[in-house]
Design a protein around this motif. Structure first.
Motif, short mmCIF file in Angstrom:
data_model
loop_
_atom_site.label_atom_id
_atom_site.label_comp_id
_atom_site.label_asym_id
_atom_site.label_seq_id
_atom_site.Cartn_x
_atom_site.Cartn_y
_atom_site.Cartn_z
N ALA A 31 -83.43 58.68 -9.54
CA ALA A 31 -82.88 59.13 -8.31
C ALA A 31 -84.18 58.55 -6.67
O ALA A 31 -84.04 59.24 -5.81
N ALA A 32 -85.53 58.49 -7.14
CA ALA A 32 -86.52 58.63 -6.03
C ALA A 32 -86.48 57.74 -4.26
O ALA A 32 -86.03 58.34 -4.31
N LYS A 33 -86.07 56.88 -4.88
CA LYS A 33 -85.35 55.32 -4.01
C LYS A 33 -84.75 56.15 -2.69
O LYS A 33 -84.02 56.48 -1.90
N ALA A 34 -83.38 56.35 -3.89
CA ALA A 34 -82.33 56.99 -2.87
C ALA A 34 -82.38 58.29 -2.25
O ALA A 34 -82.30 58.61 -1.04
N CYS A 35 -83.58 59.17 -2.69
CA CYS A 35 -83.57 60.00 -2.43
C CYS A 35 -84.51 60.28 -1.29
O CYS A 35 -84.72 60.91 -0.17
N ALA A 36 -85.79 59.24 -1.54
CA ALA A 36 -86.52 59.17 0.05
C ALA A 36 -85.85 59.08 0.57
O ALA A 36 -86.29 58.84 1.71
N ALA A 37 -85.21 58.04 0.65
CA ALA A 37 -83.49 57.28 1.65
C ALA A 37 -83.36 58.85 2.34
O ALA A 37 -82.58 58.76 3.74
N LEU A 38 -82.89 59.11 2.04
CA LEU A 38 -81.40 60.35 2.09
C LEU A 38 -82.77 61.81 2.92
O LEU A 38 -82.34 62.14 4.15
N ALA A 39 -84.25 61.83 2.18
CA ALA A 39 -84.43 62.82 2.86
C ALA A 39 -84.88 61.95 4.16
O ALA A 39 -85.52 62.99 5.03
N ASP A 40 -85.31 60.79 4.75
CA ASP A 40 -85.38 60.24 5.80
C ASP A 40 -84.62 59.90 7.35
O ASP A 40 -84.71 59.94 7.90
#
Length: 156
Positions: A31-40
């Motif tokens: 989930a790291a990629k999607a979570c990083a984009a969400l956080a950004d």
């Protein structure tokens, strides 16, 4: 307020509880990629509350003091069962645990339903007295959640 720190130069500096980062659990690798984009993509203000620093930065977001916390890549709570009630707000389905739904004195921890990765929003009871605050927060966050999480199964 935390105790006063005496600096090397003889100055005293008050340390506020809200000064440090809010610690979050790192999302799983899947989930790291999607979570990083969400956080950004989250807003720097959530209603009247200003963003707080979180650690790790790609795990979610936080606003205010006491902090409202958005965590990405979390597991659904143990009491969640298929067919549980789903509240849809602006195209995002949310699971609200039954015990929290009825008692506004409790902190609220709600979860996206049918989306991957799962997102949890924790709202301290201090904010729940204003029902519009909760609804408006969910409406504000819906576009970024829809953009950065995958719809697996719509809320029914």
């Amino acid at each position: 307020m935390r105790p006063i720190l005496t600096a090397a130069l003889g100055m005293t500096v008050p340390l506020l509880a809200a000064c440090g980062p809010v610690d979050l659990a790192a999302p799983p690798a899947t989930a790291a990629k999607a979570c990083a984009a969400l956080a950004d993509g989250v807003p720097t203000k959530l209603m009247t509350e200003t963003a707080r620093e979180v650690s790790p930065a790609d795990a979610g977001a936080a606003w205010g003091d006491p902090e409202i916390v958005l965590s990405c890549g979390v597991d659904m709570p143990e009491d969640f069962t298929p067919g549980a009630s789903c509240e849809e707000i602006s195209g995002v389905g949310w699971y609200v645990p039954t015990d929290q739904f009825a008692d506004s004195r409790l902190d609220l921890a709600i979860y996206t339903i049918g989306r991957s990765p799962v997102v949890r929003l924790e709202i301290p009871s201090d904010y729940r007295a204003d029902a519009a605050f909760v609804a408006d927060s969910l409406t504000t966050l819906a576009p970024v959640i829809k953009e950065h999480t995958k719809l697996e199964k719509p809320c029914i």
